[in-house]
Structures are given as C-alpha cells and as structure tokens.
Enzyme design. Structure first.
Site, short mmCIF file in Angstrom:
data_model
loop_
_atom_site.label_atom_id
_atom_site.label_comp_id
_atom_site.label_asym_id
_atom_site.label_seq_id
_atom_site.Cartn_x
_atom_site.Cartn_y
_atom_site.Cartn_z
N VAL A 34 4.26 66.32 -25.61
CA VAL A 34 4.02 65.82 -24.26
C VAL A 34 3.61 64.36 -24.36
O VAL A 34 2.56 64.04 -24.93
CB VAL A 34 2.94 66.62 -23.52
CG1 VAL A 34 2.79 66.12 -22.08
CG2 VAL A 34 3.25 68.11 -23.54
N ILE A 35 4.43 63.47 -23.84
CA ILE A 35 4.15 62.03 -23.88
C ILE A 35 3.61 61.60 -22.52
O ILE A 35 4.19 61.90 -21.48
CB ILE A 35 5.42 61.24 -24.22
CG1 ILE A 35 6.02 61.73 -25.54
CG2 ILE A 35 5.11 59.75 -24.31
CD1 ILE A 35 7.32 61.05 -25.91
N TYR A 187 9.38 50.82 -8.35
CA TYR A 187 9.15 52.22 -8.71
C TYR A 187 10.34 53.09 -8.31
O TYR A 187 10.85 53.88 -9.12
CB TYR A 187 7.88 52.73 -8.04
CG TYR A 187 7.54 54.16 -8.38
CD1 TYR A 187 7.15 54.51 -9.67
CD2 TYR A 187 7.59 55.17 -7.41
CE1 TYR A 187 6.83 55.83 -9.99
CE2 TYR A 187 7.27 56.48 -7.73
CZ TYR A 187 6.89 56.80 -9.01
OH TYR A 187 6.58 58.10 -9.34
N LYS A 191 12.87 54.88 -10.93
CA LYS A 191 12.88 56.34 -10.98
C LYS A 191 14.28 56.90 -10.71
O LYS A 191 14.66 57.94 -11.25
CB LYS A 191 11.87 56.91 -9.98
CG LYS A 191 10.44 56.91 -10.48
CD LYS A 191 10.27 57.81 -11.69
CE LYS A 191 8.86 57.91 -12.17
NZ LYS A 191 8.70 58.81 -13.34
N THR A 222 -3.24 61.67 -8.21
CA THR A 222 -3.56 61.27 -9.57
C THR A 222 -4.20 59.88 -9.53
O THR A 222 -4.13 59.18 -8.51
CB THR A 222 -2.30 61.21 -10.42
OG1 THR A 222 -1.41 60.22 -9.87
CG2 THR A 222 -1.60 62.56 -10.44
#
Length: 295
Positions: A34-35, A187, A191, A222
């Site tokens: 998991v990066i 962004y 994406k 987050t």
C-alpha cells in the site's frame, strides 16, 4: 456527476456488513503493498488488509514516522502478519524503483498493489489563476506517480506465480467533472489521466490476468480534503474513511472472478452486489471508462 454517483440504487457511506474485512479471507500466503499509507484513506486501506489476514503487508510513503505508528496498529490487528515499512516518493523514479526492488528482495512476490498517494493542491477554477507549480505537482503525483508505480511494479506482479495480480489506484470522480465549485483544474485533469492509465494497464496486461481498477473512495473528510475543499462543499464529506479499504480487500479477494471490471472506474460507495448484477450491461456497453461522444 449525479448519474455516476448513483450508478447503483443502493449507496453506502460506511462499510456494509458483507464487506467487513474481518469476514473476508484472502488467499494464503498473500502479499500486498500500500503506497501512500501514512494517513487517511491509505492508512485505513492498510488496516483493512491487516484485518483480512494478509500474510505480508508493505506500507510506504514519505512520512516514515506516521508509517511506524500505522504498522504498530496493524500488528495489533494481525499479529501473525509480516509488516514492513519503506520510504517512497511516487514523484521520484529512483524512489519507486527502490521500493519495487525492496518488495522483490523481501517477499519475492506481490499479489496486490494499492496506490493511494495523491495531491489536490489549492482549488483553482480557472487556468489563468493560481500557481503553475500546483498543477505541476498534481500531475507529478497523480498521473506520473501512477505511471512510475506501474512501470516498476508490473514485472513483479505479473511474475508472481498464482498471484491475484491486482493493481488498484485510489482515483476520484473529480476526474469526470469540468465545472462547479470543486473543478480544481490540476487535480481533476491529472485524476482523469490516472484513470486513463488504469485503462491502459487493462489493455496491455488484462489478457494475462491483471485486474487494474481505479476506485473513487467516496467523499471523505481526510486531511488533504479538509485543506483543499471549498467551504460550501464540506457538509458533503460524510463517507467513512475505512470504506475504500473494505472495497479494495473485496476486489482483491475476488480478483479472478471480477476480471470484467478491469480498466474501469468504480466507487467505494456503490453496492457491490448491485454492481455485479450490472455485469452484462457494463461489459456489453463498455461502461465506466472515458469515451468521446460522437452522437
């Protein structure tokens, strides 16, 4: 945007009981990397794999101190697992190559690669506003970072005998939008490029058993979102941080049966049973991919 958000009639903002990672059993042995696992969604993705009894878990990011804290909690969730931490900057070719080599040297195989690293930057709604370095950073992390991880990790994933050959990028439905209060230029376009790279992975490796998927994690509060989301959109950040990890584990545990999802963009908020029920429609119409409309 409304159509894709509601692709399934039933939506989830928290982990449904049938996707509880504690009730999902991965093959054994099972190695996952998991990066971008030092905080937020990536951290909880790592917890999900620990809860699902993955035997080998490698977590990576630039923040080694936070990784060490996450590793301790993972060990509590899964005392039998071998857990390793390693520094990684996805914008650096040398750093990603070193992580891939460490994975090979340490475990000798890789069943699943989960790429969570991302950068949003200050919201810039017009190309003639903001700073070019914000956009450059978004492309370096979101697009070029995805390319570098795929470039260096694909040989190990594809060479892992009997592996589930899973490559999941935590993407965003932001890549599908062109206007509105969260249409952050750098962004959204980066994406979109990330999602297109997932489609390329499917075209290039899908016939050899790779399951590459881009997954929208939901609207999650987050640290990155809190610092870059317009005030009027903040009340909509109501999805729980561990939802994405549960869906990643579900995808990994059923990778061979879900090959028809290869190269597609899905949402962690969708009901997975309903998604499966749409299989023939998705495959026949080649849905959940970017396309140019001509009529």
């Amino acid at each position: 945007m409304v159509v894709i958000n509601n692709f399934t009639k039933t939506l989830h903002s928290k982990v449904p009981s049938q996707l509880n990672p504690k009730l999902t059993r991965l093959p054994s042995p099972y190695t996952v990397c998991v990066i971008g696992a030092s905080s937020g969604i990536g951290e909880h993705i790592a917890y999900s794999y620990a809860s699902a009894s993955a035997t080998n878990i490698l977590i990576a990011s630039r923040d080694m101190e936070s990784l060490a804290i996450a590793a301790e909690r993972m060990k509590q969730l899964n005392p039998q697992a071998r857990i390793e931490v390693h520094a990684c900057d996805v914008t650096s070719s040398e750093s990603v190559a070193a992580l891939a080599q460490f994975t090979k040297d340490t475990f000798g195989r890789l069943d699943a690669l989960i790429l969570n690293s991302g950068y949003a930057g200050p919201v810039t709604l017009r190309i003639d506003k903001g700073e070019p370095e914000w956009v450059q950073r978004a492309f370096n992390v979101n697009a070029m970072g995805t390319y570098l991880v795929a470039h260096y990790f694909m040989p190990l994933i594809m060479a892992s005998e009997g592996g589930t050959k899973t490559f999941i990028a935590v993407g965003s439905f932001a890549g599908c939008i062109r206007r509105g209060p969260i249409a952050n230029t750098g962004y959204t376009v980066s994406k979109m490029a990330q999602t297109r790279l997932i489609e390329y992975l499917s075209e290039q490796f899908g016939e050899d058993g790779l399951l590459p998927v881009a997954i929208h994690p939901g609207a999650v509060l987050t640290p990155m979102a809190e610092g870059n989301t317009p005030e009027e959109f903040m009340p909509y950040l109501t999805d729980e941080v561990d939802l994405c990890g549960a869906v990643c584990v579900w995808l990994s545990s059923r990778a061979r049966d879900l090959q028809w999802l290869a190269g597609r963009l899905i949402s962690a908020t969708w009901d997975m049973d309903e998604l499966i029920s749409k299989r023939h429609e998705i495959v026949d119409k080649d849905l959940l991919k970017f396309a140019m409309l001509t009529g």
